[in-house]
Design an enzyme around this catalytic site. Structure first.
Site, PDB file in Angstrom:
ATOM      1  CE  LYS A 222      -3.765  -2.376  -0.047  1.00 44.14           C
ATOM      2  NZ  LYS A 222      -3.262  -3.754  -0.082  1.00 44.14           N
TER       3      LYS A 222
HETATM    4  C1  LIG Z   1      -9.512  -2.389  -1.361  1.00 45.37           C
HETATM    5  C2  LIG Z   1      -8.904  -3.249  -0.293  1.00 45.37           C
HETATM    6  N1  LIG Z   1      -9.595  -3.451   0.840  1.00 45.37           N
HETATM    7  C3  LIG Z   1      -9.083  -4.197   1.846  1.00 45.37           C
HETATM    8  C4  LIG Z   1      -7.839  -4.779   1.742  1.00 45.37           C
HETATM    9  C5  LIG Z   1      -7.318  -5.613   2.866  1.00 45.37           C
HETATM   10  O1  LIG Z   1      -6.160  -5.051   3.425  1.00 45.37           O
HETATM   11  P1  LIG Z   1      -5.215  -5.879   4.409  1.00 45.37           P
HETATM   12  O2  LIG Z   1      -4.267  -6.662   3.562  1.00 45.37           O
HETATM   13  O3  LIG Z   1      -4.496  -4.824   5.185  1.00 45.37           O
HETATM   14  O4  LIG Z   1      -6.081  -6.721   5.255  1.00 45.37           O
HETATM   15  C6  LIG Z   1      -7.081  -4.579   0.584  1.00 45.37           C
HETATM   16  C7  LIG Z   1      -5.748  -5.193   0.450  1.00 45.37           C
HETATM   17  O5  LIG Z   1      -5.241  -5.436  -0.608  1.00 45.37           O
HETATM   18  C8  LIG Z   1      -7.623  -3.793  -0.455  1.00 45.37           C
HETATM   19  O6  LIG Z   1      -6.952  -3.582  -1.577  1.00 45.37           O
END
Ligand SMILES: Cc1ncc(COP(=O)(O)O)c(C=O)c1O
Length: 441
Positions: A222
């Site tokens: 990210k």
């Molecule tokens: C749009 C979106 N929501 C939620 C997530 C979940 O994030 P995490 O990996 O921190 O749980 C991601 C991760 O790629 C994402 O791209």
């Protein structure tokens, strides 16, 4: 004869005069492992290792738990910095955006039998969390912004809709005015999934500060990252309290931890999504660098966009607020699938970091077509939840063709990734390569 020693409670000498001081279990071995994660220039690592090795055997290490910490907590500092950055009263640090989304849904009271609207194009986590809360994901189509299509959201709202998860996909703001108006009229809370969009804005407001709650990811891929991690943002004290309770098995880090419920809905059983001090330290440094990182992405995208020459039939993703776009990628739509495939392989051959977004033959967790867990109504337990929580005949009808705009647009999309460190030369070369391919294809 046994002489009875005077007990300490009666003024006698203490049997245990002093214990410790003891160090934490974390000493120099752990520090060396952490240092090993960084790439140091030759010689530097050797010098640092020698310095650490020379220090006391039981070099006092950090207390990596945020609470009861003798030092000011890095996680708490990161929360404060992130709340200030996003412009909200509260930020809660958690261990992922998946956790953030569940904590937000639970804070809003979402549970069995409720429906939550989610876009057809997002990472599967945005939809999976709904099922994990025993609620029903209602999948709505996207439009040429590649974010929720307000017209389809309107069609999908029912009496059971308890929340809308709007996703600022690929760093571009969703159509917040339209979504907020639709939701506001029906008093449905909006959760902004800003996992991919930290630092983006919509009409001057930071993403994650517009809906009832915002959710961010700090996983490695990210804009800002601490390897794993996330934040829940909100301006609402009550929602923050409830999210915080959910994030720590409701052990409640309220002002008075053991006080009885101050208000109905304050105490319930939760999970453990706590962030560690190691992640907190990295997240804090990342948040402080956010301005620089965002400037890098945005400059790169603007430079490339300024040089692009799009032939007729090739269009760009509609970005509703180009000023607020984080600039992490550039997406264009080709006129048809065969030309998308040709252009994509030609761009890759030119060395451009381009990728396709959807090919029905290739599994990818970002497009609803591949969410078999939902399409085939899978359950983790014999109770059949979340599907069994809804009266027969009331479940949405899922199919691989239910969101045709999404699959049409994504099958013709080419995404070029930006890097915040692209030089002017990198941007010029990418733009030239794209123009060369687009003119030929
Ligand atoms: C749009 C979106 N929501 C939620 C997530 C979940 O994030 P995490 O990996 O921190 O749980 C991601 C991760 O790629 C994402 O791209």
């Amino acid at each position: 004869m046994i002489t009875q020693e005077k007990l300490a409670v009666d003024g006698g000498a203490k049997a245990v005069a002093r214990l410790g001081p003891y160090t934490s279990k974390i000493h120099k071995e752990e520090l060396l492992e952490v240092l090993d994660l960084w790439k140091f220039p030759p010689g530097v690592k050797k010098k640092m290792t020698a310095l650490v090795e020379k220090s006391a055997d039981r070099l006092e290490g950090p207390h990596l738990f945020r609470y009861y910490n003798p030092r000011p907590s890095k996680v708490a500092a990161a929360e404060k910095a992130f709340a200030r950055y996003i412009g909200v009263k509260h930020a809660l640090a958690v261990n992922s955006c998946t956790s953030a989304l569940i904590a937000a849904l639970r804070a809003l009271g979402v549970g069995m039998g409720d429906e939550v609207i989610v876009p057809a194009y997002t990472f599967f986590a945005s939809a999976a969390v709904i099922g994990a809360c025993n609620a029903i994901p209602v999948i709505a189509d996207v439009d040429d912004t590649l974010t929720l299509d307000p017209a389809d959201v309107k069609r999908k709202i029912s009496k059971r809709t308890r929340a809308i998860i709007v996703v600022h996909m690929r760093g571009a703001p969703a159509q917040m005015d339209e979504i907020m108006a639709l939701a506001g009229k029906r008093r449905i809370p909006v959760i902004e999934d800003a996992a991919q969009a930290a630092g983006g804005t919509y009409k001057g407001r930071m993403l994650g500060s517009i809906g009832a709650m915002g959710c961010f990811s700090f996983d490695y891929y990210k804009i800002l990252n601490s390897g794993e991690g996330g934040f829940v943002t909100t301006g609402d004290e009550w929602l923050h309290t409830r999210a915080q309770s959910w994030h720590d098995c409701a052990a409640c880090w309220r002002p008075d931890r053991f006080a009885s419920e101050r208000r109905e809905g304050e105490l319930f059983c939760g999970e453990n999504y706590r962030m560690s001090e190691l992640q907190g330290a990295v997240a804090l440094a990342q948040i402080r660098k956010a301005g620089r990182i965002l400037r890098g992405y945005r400059t790169a995208k603007r430079r490339i966009m300024g040089k692009l020459r799009l032939p007729e039939g090739v269009t760009l993703q509609r970005v509703v607020d180009p000023e607020g776009d984080t600039g992490i990628c550039l997406i264009l739509f080709m006129p048809d699938v065969p030309r998308t495939k040709r252009a994509l392989s030609a761009m890759q051959a030119e060395g451009i970091p381009a990728g396709g977004i959807y090919d029905h033959k290739v599994k990818d967790w970002h497009v609803y077509v591949h969410w078999d867990h939902i399409l085939d109504r899978k359950s983790a337990a014999r109770d059949g939840l979340p599907w069994s929580g809804v009266p027969a005949g009331k479940l949405p009808r899922y199919s691989k063709t239910m969101c045709p705009r999404c699959t049409d647009l994504l099958s013709r999309a080419i995404m070029v990734d930006m890097n915040w460190e692209y030089s002017r030369k990198d941007c010029d070369a990418i733009a030239a390569g794209m123009n060369k391919v687009l003119a030929a294809v």
